[in-house]
Scaffold this motif. Sequence first.
Motif, PDB file in Angstrom:
ATOM      1  N   ALA A  22      25.246  49.720  26.948  1.00 18.33           N
ATOM      2  CA  ALA A  22      25.543  48.391  26.414  1.00 18.33           C
ATOM      3  C   ALA A  22      24.538  47.365  26.934  1.00 18.33           C
ATOM      4  O   ALA A  22      24.060  46.502  26.181  1.00 18.33           O
ATOM      5  N   LEU A  23      24.189  47.466  28.217  1.00 21.39           N
ATOM      6  CA  LEU A  23      23.214  46.541  28.787  1.00 21.39           C
ATOM      7  C   LEU A  23      21.838  46.711  28.142  1.00 21.39           C
ATOM      8  O   LEU A  23      21.154  45.739  27.828  1.00 21.39           O
ATOM      9  N   LYS A  24      21.432  47.978  27.944  1.00 17.80           N
ATOM     10  CA  LYS A  24      20.138  48.249  27.326  1.00 17.80           C
ATOM     11  C   LYS A  24      20.095  47.715  25.894  1.00 17.80           C
ATOM     12  O   LYS A  24      19.053  47.280  25.415  1.00 17.80           O
ATOM     13  N   THR A  25      21.235  47.764  25.210  1.00 24.34           N
ATOM     14  CA  THR A  25      21.288  47.240  23.838  1.00 24.34           C
ATOM     15  C   THR A  25      21.165  45.723  23.831  1.00 24.34           C
ATOM     16  O   THR A  25      20.535  45.140  22.949  1.00 24.34           O
ATOM     17  N   LEU A  26      21.755  45.066  24.835  1.00 26.14           N
ATOM     18  CA  LEU A  26      21.759  43.604  24.885  1.00 26.14           C
ATOM     19  C   LEU A  26      20.416  43.028  25.295  1.00 26.14           C
ATOM     20  O   LEU A  26      19.997  41.979  24.779  1.00 26.14           O
ATOM     21  N   LEU A  27      19.709  43.692  26.224  1.00 31.91           N
ATOM     22  CA  LEU A  27      18.509  43.102  26.831  1.00 31.91           C
ATOM     23  C   LEU A  27      17.447  42.650  25.822  1.00 31.91           C
ATOM     24  O   LEU A  27      16.873  41.562  25.983  1.00 31.91           O
ATOM     25  N   ARG A 148      32.425  37.135  23.143  1.00 29.72           N
ATOM     26  CA  ARG A 148      32.881  36.502  24.393  1.00 29.72           C
ATOM     27  C   ARG A 148      32.483  37.350  25.594  1.00 29.72           C
ATOM     28  O   ARG A 148      32.196  36.821  26.670  1.00 29.72           O
ATOM     29  N   GLY A 149      32.459  38.661  25.410  1.00 32.27           N
ATOM     30  CA  GLY A 149      32.038  39.557  26.492  1.00 32.27           C
ATOM     31  C   GLY A 149      30.589  39.324  26.886  1.00 32.27           C
ATOM     32  O   GLY A 149      30.240  39.345  28.070  1.00 32.27           O
ATOM     33  N   ILE A 150      29.723  39.090  25.882  1.00 33.41           N
ATOM     34  CA  ILE A 150      28.308  38.810  26.173  1.00 33.41           C
ATOM     35  C   ILE A 150      28.179  37.520  26.972  1.00 33.41           C
ATOM     36  O   ILE A 150      27.465  37.468  27.982  1.00 33.41           O
ATOM     37  N   SER A 151      28.878  36.481  26.535  1.00 32.35           N
ATOM     38  CA  SER A 151      28.822  35.200  27.257  1.00 32.35           C
ATOM     39  C   SER A 151      29.336  35.352  28.682  1.00 32.35           C
ATOM     40  O   SER A 151      28.741  34.832  29.633  1.00 32.35           O
ATOM     41  N   SER A 152      30.445  36.084  28.835  1.00 29.76           N
ATOM     42  CA  SER A 152      31.014  36.281  30.177  1.00 29.76           C
ATOM     43  C   SER A 152      30.075  37.096  31.052  1.00 29.76           C
ATOM     44  O   SER A 152      29.867  36.770  32.229  1.00 29.76           O
ATOM     45  N   LEU A 153      29.499  38.152  30.492  1.00 27.45           N
ATOM     46  CA  LEU A 153      28.597  39.005  31.271  1.00 27.45           C
ATOM     47  C   LEU A 153      27.394  38.208  31.762  1.00 27.45           C
ATOM     48  O   LEU A 153      27.020  38.283  32.936  1.00 27.45           O
ATOM     49  N   ILE A 154      26.781  37.441  30.862  1.00 29.88           N
ATOM     50  CA  ILE A 154      25.617  36.646  31.255  1.00 29.88           C
ATOM     51  C   ILE A 154      26.015  35.612  32.303  1.00 29.88           C
ATOM     52  O   ILE A 154      25.310  35.410  33.295  1.00 29.88           O
ATOM     53  N   SER A 155      27.169  34.984  32.083  1.00 31.49           N
ATOM     54  CA  SER A 155      27.616  33.954  33.019  1.00 31.49           C
ATOM     55  C   SER A 155      27.841  34.540  34.417  1.00 31.49           C
ATOM     56  O   SER A 155      27.322  34.006  35.409  1.00 31.49           O
ATOM     57  N   PHE A 156      28.597  35.641  34.481  1.00 33.11           N
ATOM     58  CA  PHE A 156      28.914  36.219  35.791  1.00 33.11           C
ATOM     59  C   PHE A 156      27.685  36.848  36.437  1.00 33.11           C
ATOM     60  O   PHE A 156      27.525  36.796  37.656  1.00 33.11           O
ATOM     61  N   THR A 157      26.804  37.445  35.621  1.00 33.25           N
ATOM     62  CA  THR A 157      25.631  38.120  36.186  1.00 33.25           C
ATOM     63  C   THR A 157      24.589  37.110  36.646  1.00 33.25           C
ATOM     64  O   THR A 157      24.134  37.144  37.791  1.00 33.25           O
ATOM     65  N   LEU A 158      24.204  36.200  35.760  1.00 31.58           N
ATOM     66  CA  LEU A 158      23.129  35.269  36.078  1.00 31.58           C
ATOM     67  C   LEU A 158      23.570  34.175  37.035  1.00 31.58           C
ATOM     68  O   LEU A 158      22.782  33.691  37.848  1.00 31.58           O
ATOM     69  N   TYR A 159      24.845  33.787  36.930  1.00 37.66           N
ATOM     70  CA  TYR A 159      25.299  32.651  37.728  1.00 37.66           C
ATOM     71  C   TYR A 159      26.053  33.060  38.994  1.00 37.66           C
ATOM     72  O   TYR A 159      26.308  32.214  39.836  1.00 37.66           O
ATOM     73  N   SER A 160      26.418  34.337  39.122  1.00 44.00           N
ATOM     74  CA  SER A 160      27.185  34.756  40.305  1.00 44.00           C
ATOM     75  C   SER A 160      26.555  35.958  41.014  1.00 44.00           C
ATOM     76  O   SER A 160      26.156  35.871  42.173  1.00 44.00           O
ATOM     77  N   ILE A 161      26.460  37.094  40.304  1.00 46.29           N
ATOM     78  CA  ILE A 161      26.018  38.324  40.952  1.00 46.29           C
ATOM     79  C   ILE A 161      24.553  38.256  41.370  1.00 46.29           C
ATOM     80  O   ILE A 161      24.208  38.498  42.537  1.00 46.29           O
ATOM     81  N   LEU A 162      23.669  37.932  40.428  1.00 48.81           N
ATOM     82  CA  LEU A 162      22.236  37.909  40.742  1.00 48.81           C
ATOM     83  C   LEU A 162      21.895  36.888  41.831  1.00 48.81           C
ATOM     84  O   LEU A 162      21.148  37.216  42.772  1.00 48.81           O
ATOM     85  N   PRO A 163      22.418  35.659  41.761  1.00 52.96           N
ATOM     86  CA  PRO A 163      22.128  34.724  42.860  1.00 52.96           C
ATOM     87  C   PRO A 163      22.609  35.237  44.216  1.00 52.96           C
ATOM     88  O   PRO A 163      21.923  35.071  45.233  1.00 52.96           O
ATOM     89  N   ARG A 333      32.359  48.089  22.435  1.00 53.96           N
ATOM     90  CA  ARG A 333      33.105  48.243  21.177  1.00 53.96           C
ATOM     91  C   ARG A 333      32.362  47.573  20.025  1.00 53.96           C
ATOM     92  O   ARG A 333      32.320  48.107  18.913  1.00 53.96           O
ATOM     93  N   MET A 334      31.791  46.393  20.279  1.00 50.63           N
ATOM     94  CA  MET A 334      31.063  45.712  19.223  1.00 50.63           C
ATOM     95  C   MET A 334      29.798  46.479  18.852  1.00 50.63           C
ATOM     96  O   MET A 334      29.472  46.627  17.670  1.00 50.63           O
ATOM     97  N   PHE A 335      29.093  47.000  19.863  1.00 52.74           N
ATOM     98  CA  PHE A 335      27.882  47.765  19.571  1.00 52.74           C
ATOM     99  C   PHE A 335      28.210  49.066  18.845  1.00 52.74           C
ATOM    100  O   PHE A 335      27.390  49.576  18.075  1.00 52.74           O
TER     101      PHE A 335
END
Length: 609
Positions: A22-27, A148-163, A333-335
């Motif tokens: 799923a991540l590879k599809t989104l990138l 909504r999953g894409i928005s949540s993933l980007i939000s949590f990854t870029l704004y929480s996990i990666l920092p 599921r969307m992919f």
Amino acid sequence: MRWSPPREALPADRADRNDWKALKTLLPYLWAYKGRVLFALACLVAAKLATVSVPILLKNIVDGLSPAVQSVGAVLLVPMALIVGYGVLRLSTSLFTELREFFFVKVTQAATRTLALKTFRHLLSLSLRYHLERRTGAVTREIDQGIRGISSLISFTLYSILPTLIEIALVFGYLLWNYEIWFAAIVGVSLTVYITFTVAVTNWRTALRRRWNEFESKAQSRAVDSLLNFETVKYFGNENYEARRYDETLADSQRTAVLSQQSLNVLNAGQQALIAVALTLILWRAALGVAEGRMTIGDLVLVNAFMIQLYIPMNFLGVIYREIKQSLADMDRMFMLLEQNREIADDPDARPLALRTAEVRFEHVDFSYDIRRQVLHDVSLTIAGGSTTAVVGSTGSGKSTLARLLFRFYDVDAGRILIDGQDVRSLKQESLRAAIGIVPQDTVLFNDTIEYNIAYGRPGAGREEVAEAARAAHIHKFIESLPDVYETRVGERGLKLSGGEKQRVAIARTLLKNPAILVFDEATSALDSRTERVIQQALDSISESRTTLVIAHRLSTIVHADQILVMDHGRIVERGTHAELIARGGVYASMWEIQSREQAKIEATLAAA
């Protein structure tokens, strides 16, 4: 407690396998805006450098104050540049964070929009079979949850996990470079244990939450079922029985809810215990260093500040991890919708339909929706250009299947369908369907205005063209009598209009499309006799000079057809004109006699009334 339906969870093994997919599809959709992505990442790193620099600057301020702690002029001994720098670093942290979000929000929104549109277009390109086998609500929910999953993933990854990961790396490197290895070891081991413990307990909690949602859903279903069947429950005196069934589900829900809450308590207590142990060990080593003269008070403040900064975001790791897993599952599921095979697809060398006389020909066609039951058997027929062919027969004889195959909603199993000698499988579907118009038995309208629904036959048509089509369909006067005229909204599925009014809107819509080939799929079977006569006049008028296929139930509507085909169990058993078939005395003649008697009875009843 307000109940909300649980989102279907993927099996654990499949979810783990598909997360990276799923991540590879989104990138690629994010990387399409690589300039903004790189700038956002630069701002992220700059914000974390500023964050890590704050305790370092604080250490220097403390060390600058330490030699003159009791002095009245102590503050004068502290370099003012450090204090100003402290404020600048604090401001920089917030500034770079806001810049990151300011520039990256367009990437997130553009990626979700692109994916939503791509998925929607793909769904529209899938076969009718796919849509008949899937619930529309479930499909649209998967798209909505995926976005909504894409928005949540980007939000949590870029704004929480990666920092947090960048901050951990910077702190770990600083401690390893400037102090004894024990500090880096304590940080490394404590964070590893902390993360492992949090992930393990969160997985356990997720399973409990899923079970709790299932029990809540079951309890909701039982309550609704019992209340909807209130009279039946009363008739049989089963109030206590229904209450016991409901309570059994509530008991299961209660047990799971207790375990879920207790698991949260275990998670929180365990996290705080690990933090306390790590902080104690860090302060012990720092205090020992100060006592031995290897470290300053500022160093003690520094390592303590580092640990607190690291563990504040880590407190939310459980929630973030659970949301990321759910977001990945929703994205997958969307992919998966995008991976659905297009059963009916244009050939690479497909060409547009070249219309001449619009002759339609079925040649030895076999077809089945399910390989276990064949619907059409060796069906051959020809509809000459500009002529009308009617198809009659009992329910399930395969009449409507002819229209679906002509539209190429499905491909034939054997034989072929030709329009002006061109196999429909070799044509671009867009050009094929542009040449065919249909008035179905069950007309479904969009919840919009009458003008919108008529203009749907040719988007972009002007008001006068819409009105002209309405006049030809004998509905213009009715529309003009409405308070809002053509701006009248028809309601959900056109429920504000009567059956006859909806049918005439459908006829107007088809007229506006101006197709060379017309299909009337039992277009008047659900109407009363008076309305049917009005609609039939409109149908007869628009079918002149067009190739027309009429699928009929009432034989009185097709007596003037150039050719009538009688189908039975997927085979054409009779063909000819109305007079020829009556004279033959076969299946058609029997059907005509039965319907004539029924019509005579109805007319006699009306006359007596």
